[in-house]
Design a protein around this motif. Structure first.
Motif, PDB file in Angstrom:
ATOM      1  N   MET A 316       0.831  -1.206   0.000  1.00  0.00           N
ATOM      2  CA  MET A 316       0.000   0.000   0.000  1.00  0.00           C
ATOM      3  C   MET A 316       0.864   1.254   0.000  1.00  0.00           C
ATOM      4  N   ALA A 317       0.327   2.310  -0.585  1.00  0.00           N
ATOM      5  CA  ALA A 317       0.944   3.628  -0.489  1.00  0.00           C
ATOM      6  C   ALA A 317       0.473   4.294   0.805  1.00  0.00           C
ATOM      7  N   PRO A 318       1.257   5.240   1.326  1.00  0.00           N
ATOM      8  CA  PRO A 318       0.784   5.998   2.490  1.00  0.00           C
ATOM      9  C   PRO A 318      -0.580   6.629   2.208  1.00  0.00           C
ATOM     10  N   GLY A 319      -1.499   6.392   3.116  1.00  0.00           N
ATOM     11  CA  GLY A 319      -2.862   6.896   2.971  1.00  0.00           C
ATOM     12  C   GLY A 319      -3.858   5.864   2.484  1.00  0.00           C
ATOM     13  N   ASP A 320      -3.396   4.815   1.786  1.00  0.00           N
ATOM     14  CA  ASP A 320      -4.330   3.826   1.247  1.00  0.00           C
ATOM     15  C   ASP A 320      -5.172   3.188   2.350  1.00  0.00           C
ATOM     16  N   ARG A 321      -4.507   2.781   3.418  1.00  0.00           N
ATOM     17  CA  ARG A 321      -5.232   2.120   4.510  1.00  0.00           C
ATOM     18  C   ARG A 321      -6.244   3.088   5.140  1.00  0.00           C
ATOM     19  N   GLU A 322      -5.830   4.354   5.291  1.00  0.00           N
ATOM     20  CA  GLU A 322      -6.713   5.333   5.917  1.00  0.00           C
ATOM     21  C   GLU A 322      -7.942   5.626   5.056  1.00  0.00           C
ATOM     22  N   TRP A 323      -7.750   5.748   3.742  1.00  0.00           N
ATOM     23  CA  TRP A 323      -8.900   6.016   2.874  1.00  0.00           C
ATOM     24  C   TRP A 323      -9.835   4.801   2.816  1.00  0.00           C
ATOM     25  N   GLN A 324      -9.272   3.600   2.881  1.00  0.00           N
ATOM     26  CA  GLN A 324     -10.113   2.404   2.964  1.00  0.00           C
ATOM     27  C   GLN A 324     -10.943   2.422   4.244  1.00  0.00           C
ATOM     28  N   GLU A 325     -10.296   2.794   5.333  1.00  0.00           N
ATOM     29  CA  GLU A 325     -11.005   2.853   6.616  1.00  0.00           C
ATOM     30  C   GLU A 325     -12.106   3.903   6.578  1.00  0.00           C
ATOM     31  N   ALA A 326     -11.857   5.024   5.918  1.00  0.00           N
ATOM     32  CA  ALA A 326     -12.874   6.072   5.812  1.00  0.00           C
ATOM     33  C   ALA A 326     -14.104   5.556   5.073  1.00  0.00           C
ATOM     34  N   ARG A 327     -13.896   4.799   4.003  1.00  0.00           N
ATOM     35  CA  ARG A 327     -15.037   4.233   3.272  1.00  0.00           C
ATOM     36  C   ARG A 327     -15.797   3.228   4.133  1.00  0.00           C
ATOM     37  N   LYS A 328     -15.058   2.448   4.913  1.00  0.00           N
ATOM     38  CA  LYS A 328     -15.694   1.478   5.800  1.00  0.00           C
ATOM     39  C   LYS A 328     -16.515   2.182   6.879  1.00  0.00           C
ATOM     40  N   ARG A 329     -15.916   3.213   7.477  1.00  0.00           N
ATOM     41  CA  ARG A 329     -16.611   3.891   8.584  1.00  0.00           C
ATOM     42  C   ARG A 329     -17.798   4.719   8.114  1.00  0.00           C
ATOM     43  N   ALA A 330     -17.806   5.082   6.846  1.00  0.00           N
ATOM     44  CA  ALA A 330     -18.988   5.761   6.305  1.00  0.00           C
ATOM     45  C   ALA A 330     -20.213   4.857   6.397  1.00  0.00           C
ATOM     46  N   GLU A 331     -19.980   3.548   6.407  1.00  0.00           N
ATOM     47  CA  GLU A 331     -21.075   2.590   6.506  1.00  0.00           C
ATOM     48  C   GLU A 331     -21.300   2.103   7.933  1.00  0.00           C
ATOM     49  N   THR A 332     -20.206   1.811   8.650  1.00  0.00           N
ATOM     50  CA  THR A 332     -20.337   1.213   9.984  1.00  0.00           C
ATOM     51  C   THR A 332     -20.459   2.229  11.106  1.00  0.00           C
ATOM     52  N   GLY A 333     -20.068   3.475  10.853  1.00  0.00           N
ATOM     53  CA  GLY A 333     -19.987   4.461  11.910  1.00  0.00           C
ATOM     54  C   GLY A 333     -18.576   4.538  12.465  1.00  0.00           C
ATOM     55  N   ILE A 334     -18.376   5.464  13.393  1.00  0.00           N
ATOM     56  CA  ILE A 334     -17.062   5.734  13.984  1.00  0.00           C
ATOM     57  C   ILE A 334     -17.048   5.210  15.418  1.00  0.00           C
ATOM     58  N   PRO A 335     -16.032   4.419  15.784  1.00  0.00           N
ATOM     59  CA  PRO A 335     -15.971   3.903  17.159  1.00  0.00           C
ATOM     60  C   PRO A 335     -15.583   4.989  18.157  1.00  0.00           C
ATOM     61  N   VAL A 336     -16.237   4.965  19.305  1.00  0.00           N
ATOM     62  CA  VAL A 336     -15.977   5.953  20.354  1.00  0.00           C
ATOM     63  C   VAL A 336     -15.761   5.219  21.668  1.00  0.00           C
ATOM     64  N   ASP A 337     -14.683   5.588  22.370  1.00  0.00           N
ATOM     65  CA  ASP A 337     -14.362   4.939  23.637  1.00  0.00           C
ATOM     66  C   ASP A 337     -15.309   5.416  24.746  1.00  0.00           C
ATOM     67  N   PRO A 338     -15.386   4.675  25.863  1.00  0.00           N
ATOM     68  CA  PRO A 338     -16.362   5.003  26.911  1.00  0.00           C
ATOM     69  C   PRO A 338     -16.204   6.404  27.500  1.00  0.00           C
ATOM     70  N   ASP A 339     -14.965   6.852  27.747  1.00  0.00           N
ATOM     71  CA  ASP A 339     -14.772   8.183  28.322  1.00  0.00           C
ATOM     72  C   ASP A 339     -15.357   9.260  27.421  1.00  0.00           C
ATOM     73  N   THR A 340     -15.107   9.137  26.121  1.00  0.00           N
ATOM     74  CA  THR A 340     -15.599  10.144  25.182  1.00  0.00           C
ATOM     75  C   THR A 340     -17.105  10.037  24.996  1.00  0.00           C
ATOM     76  N   GLN A 341     -17.653   8.836  25.073  1.00  0.00           N
ATOM     77  CA  GLN A 341     -19.108   8.685  25.020  1.00  0.00           C
ATOM     78  C   GLN A 341     -19.774   9.521  26.120  1.00  0.00           C
ATOM     79  N   ARG A 342     -19.172   9.485  27.300  1.00  0.00           N
ATOM     80  CA  ARG A 342     -19.745  10.254  28.415  1.00  0.00           C
ATOM     81  C   ARG A 342     -19.618  11.755  28.174  1.00  0.00           C
ATOM     82  N   ILE A 343     -18.460  12.204  27.699  1.00  0.00           N
ATOM     83  CA  ILE A 343     -18.252  13.628  27.458  1.00  0.00           C
ATOM     84  C   ILE A 343     -19.243  14.154  26.431  1.00  0.00           C
TER      85      ILE A 343
END
Length: 347
Positions: A316-343
């Motif tokens: 992969m080129a730099p950024g390929d993995r990140e852009w793939q993840e962006a396409r995935k998260r557009a469908e699945t949503g973005i994970p948020v840890d418990p501390d930030t969920q509360r905030i």
């Protein structure tokens, strides 16, 4: 139940609204809140969760304590045909960094290259957020930032440099930009904090405890080791110095080892005077736009079609993995840890 199962997934639009609201409620002006939200969601969107929405609590505390100026009046001064300086007036750094990159792009349209130094700023999150904006305007973007001492020198037993990130994005015709965003430390300290929240152990060779000894315990990690680890850390330490010179010495910001620490910033209402250095380069003024597009396309084709040691994991080129993840998260949503969920008022 493992710590990882505590992560919940949320749509970007909801997180954007909650982050913006938290910042405004803490005293940020709307434009600053918008810029900060945009930068945090960039990181969360591409999977850099250590610098994503989980940082909203940090910025809220700084706004409320006075560690950052909630009503900054930034001043940009053009100092030459291709150079400028931006005084961020102690405000949230995200607005300043986006402004610096926009000014650098504007200078590059005139001169072929533009460079803008920023001083009296603060922590600007994921450096990649700002260079992507340059790439979307057809420019190669480069940005770096110094920060307070959190990383030892090579062979050192105490922190000296900051994590001092460097990011670059290069536009590619018809696809997402080539994107590099790295700390000059082994890992960013915000990843240590994320691992603390999730109850995970650190990788070996990335952090040390107060006595300077390597540790994998995120709770006892006091500072970081430079990129390259115990054997090749001189490389990371030298790169951290490069950032200090350009983003600190050249801009008039505080130098890493004497900068106000993050804890003081939050508890004593002291301001850090962080420095950034933004560069924009117009490819058309060098090789020419058509030749640049052709060369970048050829380079990336050669790279991605190179042999891989694992047939299931292509190179992969730099950024390929990140852009793939962006396409995935557009469908699945973005994970948020418990501390930030509360905030964010999500639980």
């Amino acid at each position: 139940m493992s710590s990882m199962t505590k992560l919940l997934y949320y749509p970007e639009a909801l997180l954007s609204q909650r982050v913006h609201a938290c910042l405004v409620e803490a005293g940020a002006e709307d434009t600053d809140a918008e810029a900060t939200t945009r930068a945090l969601l960039h990181a969360s969107r591409i999977g850099v969760d250590s610098h994503g929405v989980r940082l909203v609590g940090h910025y809220v505390r700084l706004l409320r304590s006075g560690g950052v100026n909630s009503l900054p009046v930034p001043v940009f001064t053009r100092t030459g045909p291709a150079t400028g300086q931006l005084n961020a007036d102690g405000g949230l750094a995200h607005s300043a960094a986006y402004r610096a990159m926009d000014e650098a792009v504007s200078l590059a349209r005139d001169a072929g290259i533009g460079a803008v130094g920023v001083h009296h700023s603060s922590h600007f999150g994921a450096a990649g957020a700002y260079v992507v904006e340059a790439a979307r305007q057809g420019m190669i973007g480069l940005i770096m930032s110094n920060s307070d001492a959190a990383v030892s020198l090579f062979g050192g037993a105490r922190p000296f440099h900051g994590t001092n990130p460097i990011a670059m994005a290069a536009p590619t015709s018809g696809s997402d930009p080539w994107l590099m965003d790295i700390a000059t430390s082994s890992i960013p300290f915000n990843r240590v904090k994320l691992y603390r929240s999730l109850g995970l152990s650190l990788p070996s060779g990335v952090a040390a405890s107060d006595d300077g000894r390597p540790t994998r315990d995120a709770q006892s990690a006091a500072f970081l080791q430079p990129l390259g680890g115990e054997e090749f850390g001189f490389k990371g330490a030298a790169l951290a110095g490069l950032v200090t010179i350009l983003a600190g010495v050249l801009t008039g910001a505080a130098l890493d080892p004497v900068m106000v620490g993050t804890d003081e910033e939050q508890s004593d209402r002291k301001r850090q005077n962080v420095g950034h250095f933004a560069i924009a380069i117009d490819p058309a003024r060098f090789i020419g736009q058509a030749a640049y597009d052709l060369a970048m396309g050829s380079y990336l084709d050669l790279l991605r079609n190179g042999p891989s040691v694992n047939s299931h994991n292509p190179v992969m080129a730099p950024g390929d993995r990140e852009w793939q993840e962006a396409r995935k998260r557009a469908e699945t949503g973005i994970p948020v840890d418990p501390d930030t969920q509360r905030i964010l008022g999500l639980i």
